[in-house]
Design an enzyme around this catalytic site. Sequence first.
Site, PDB file in Angstrom:
ATOM      1  N   ALA A  72       0.846  -1.281  -0.044  1.00 61.07           N
ATOM      2  CA  ALA A  72      -0.027  -0.047   0.010  1.00 61.07           C
ATOM      3  C   ALA A  72       0.696   1.308   0.164  1.00 61.07           C
ATOM      4  O   ALA A  72       0.339   2.363  -0.537  1.00 61.07           O
ATOM      5  CB  ALA A  72      -0.924   0.013   1.245  1.00 61.07           C
ATOM      6  N   THR A  73       1.988   1.190   0.556  1.00 56.42           N
ATOM      7  CA  THR A  73       2.814   2.327   0.591  1.00 56.42           C
ATOM      8  C   THR A  73       3.033   2.770  -0.948  1.00 56.42           C
ATOM      9  O   THR A  73       3.068   3.995  -1.398  1.00 56.42           O
ATOM     10  CB  THR A  73       4.112   2.135   1.278  1.00 56.42           C
ATOM     11  N   ASN A 152      -5.959   2.942  10.253  1.00 46.40           N
ATOM     12  CA  ASN A 152      -5.406   1.790  10.865  1.00 46.40           C
ATOM     13  C   ASN A 152      -5.067   2.025  12.522  1.00 46.40           C
ATOM     14  O   ASN A 152      -4.760   1.077  12.957  1.00 46.40           O
ATOM     15  CB  ASN A 152      -3.904   1.602  10.275  1.00 46.40           C
ATOM     16  N   GLN A 180      -6.519  -1.281   5.264  1.00 45.66           N
ATOM     17  CA  GLN A 180      -7.191  -1.789   6.564  1.00 45.66           C
ATOM     18  C   GLN A 180      -8.645  -2.418   5.930  1.00 45.66           C
ATOM     19  O   GLN A 180      -9.017  -3.079   6.801  1.00 45.66           O
ATOM     20  CB  GLN A 180      -7.303  -1.027   7.439  1.00 45.66           C
ATOM     21  N   HIS A 200      -0.583  -7.896   3.338  1.00 49.75           N
ATOM     22  CA  HIS A 200      -0.156  -8.442   4.630  1.00 49.75           C
ATOM     23  C   HIS A 200      -1.051  -8.122   5.782  1.00 49.75           C
ATOM     24  O   HIS A 200      -0.958  -8.574   6.740  1.00 49.75           O
ATOM     25  CB  HIS A 200       1.369  -8.174   4.769  1.00 49.75           C
ATOM     26  N   THR A 239       9.891  -6.843 -13.134  1.00 53.18           N
ATOM     27  CA  THR A 239       9.306  -8.323 -13.287  1.00 53.18           C
ATOM     28  C   THR A 239       8.227  -8.601 -12.263  1.00 53.18           C
ATOM     29  O   THR A 239       8.548  -8.434 -11.008  1.00 53.18           O
ATOM     30  CB  THR A 239      10.528  -9.391 -13.258  1.00 53.18           C
ATOM     31  N   CYS A 322       7.862   6.259  19.603  1.00 57.82           N
ATOM     32  CA  CYS A 322       9.000   7.027  20.125  1.00 57.82           C
ATOM     33  C   CYS A 322       9.565   7.379  19.063  1.00 57.82           C
ATOM     34  O   CYS A 322      10.113   6.636  18.029  1.00 57.82           O
ATOM     35  CB  CYS A 322       9.979   6.032  20.814  1.00 57.82           C
TER      36      CYS A 322
HETATM   37  C1  LIG Z   1      -0.334  -1.147   6.570  1.00 55.79           C
HETATM   38  C2  LIG Z   1      -0.782   0.442   6.007  1.00 55.79           C
HETATM   39  C3  LIG Z   1      -0.338   0.885   4.777  1.00 55.79           C
HETATM   40  C4  LIG Z   1       1.087   0.589   4.342  1.00 55.79           C
HETATM   41  O1  LIG Z   1       1.069  -0.571   3.637  1.00 55.79           O
HETATM   42  P1  LIG Z   1       2.377  -1.610   3.294  1.00 55.79           P
HETATM   43  O2  LIG Z   1       1.657  -2.610   2.250  1.00 55.79           O
HETATM   44  O3  LIG Z   1       2.911  -2.040   4.464  1.00 55.79           O
HETATM   45  O4  LIG Z   1       3.324  -0.684   2.534  1.00 55.79           O
HETATM   46  C5  LIG Z   1      -0.824   2.048   4.452  1.00 55.79           C
HETATM   47  N1  LIG Z   1      -1.857   2.534   4.743  1.00 55.79           N
HETATM   48  C6  LIG Z   1      -2.848   2.024   5.734  1.00 55.79           C
HETATM   49  C7  LIG Z   1      -3.918   2.473   6.193  1.00 55.79           C
HETATM   50  C8  LIG Z   1      -2.197   0.804   6.201  1.00 55.79           C
HETATM   51  O5  LIG Z   1      -2.841   0.186   7.400  1.00 55.79           O
END
Ligand SMILES: *Cc1c(COP(=O)(O)O)cnc(C)c1O
Length: 378
Positions: A72-73, A152, A180, A200, A239, A322
């Site tokens: 998602a990033t 999240n 999420q 994930h 790829t 932190c």
């Molecule tokens: C976990 C999360 C991300 C990041 O996703 P990744 O697949 O770890 O890069 C982005 N947005 C939200 C709301 C998330 O919970």
Amino acid sequence: MRPIYLDNHSTTRVDDRVLAAMLPFFTEHYGNAASVTHAYGWEAEAAVTQAREIVAETIGATPEEIIFTSGATEANNLAIKGVAEAYFSQGRHIITVQTEHNAVLDPCRYLESLGFEVTYLNVDRFGLICLAELEKAMREDTILVSVMVANNEIGVIQPIDKIGELCHDRNILFHTDAAQAIGKIPLTVQNVDLMSITGHKLYAPKGIGALYVRRKNPRVQLSAQLHGGGHERGMRSGTLYTPLIVGLGKAIEIADPISEAVQTRQLRDRLWKQLNLDGIHLNGHPTQRLPGNLNISIENVDGQALLLGLQSSIAVSSGSACTAAKIEPSHVLRAIGAPDPLAFASIRFGIGRFNTEEDIDRAANCVRETVQTLRAAS
Ligand SMILES: *Cc1c(COP(=O)(O)O)cnc(C)c1O
């Protein structure tokens, strides 16, 4: 005994059915999905096509509208920076929300450094945006609105259908981060132009996700952020990682946002009921939230001592982080107006598919006992 895992918003265990679907693509079927001259390539391509169809069908999209990414990033970066670059001649204003994930906020801040203007909407004490405020923030030069489906930390679910309608009335593109939400609540791209998902958080492996990019009404233009072999219709070269894509497809195929939500909601409500301590607060919305999410703050207890006391028994996350040896309340709890002492003494529970009633009962006991011990000592 290992701590009870209640941190499913941060990541999840891979489902055995997902792993089983992936394994042959590491060993026997290791071809490159872009190799068109032999059977190894065809097998990989067929598996990728099948996964793409599952992802697309689940959210009401067409397969051509799905771009696989590393998560998602990357999907958020591609959506936000890709739209900004493709549409900057039409305007340089973007609207998002203070409580978004950093994978949305940081690309926005980066674009500000390039001369874009970003409006960060406030939320109410439940974490919801105000639609009238969103409408007021929309301008002639607004090119993109980015509002997540489900938060999240506090699990609050934004009204994305209505947000999408407001955007379309004004020809503004609408992106939503559904990391999420996918597989947890019913979700369609009906009023959405771009949607980020990840594997994930849904029992697929880390390192795979996708971006939905609308092709019709309107056809969204996107500047690639990774250039190379022109994979994924030129929007994301590299790829294709066949085993992970197969895993994402399987995870989405087996997810059942209706019946699974009943189970996780039951466990969440059971946990909330058993935590009946004095001075306990629910953070977020009482009903409009992810079924497996519980975020609480506890009065009259030191947040750090609380987390320390819990960490050998339950794996949860706190509402503070932190940074450079200083403890800071999370930007989300701050935005909903939680006073600092409460933001520090907060716990986020993320209940998932593999949690049991026994997990919940043990976790609740553990929190109650730890709080009582700490209060007695102070
Ligand atoms: C976990 C999360 C991300 C990041 O996703 P990744 O697949 O770890 O890069 C982005 N947005 C939200 C709301 C998330 O919970």
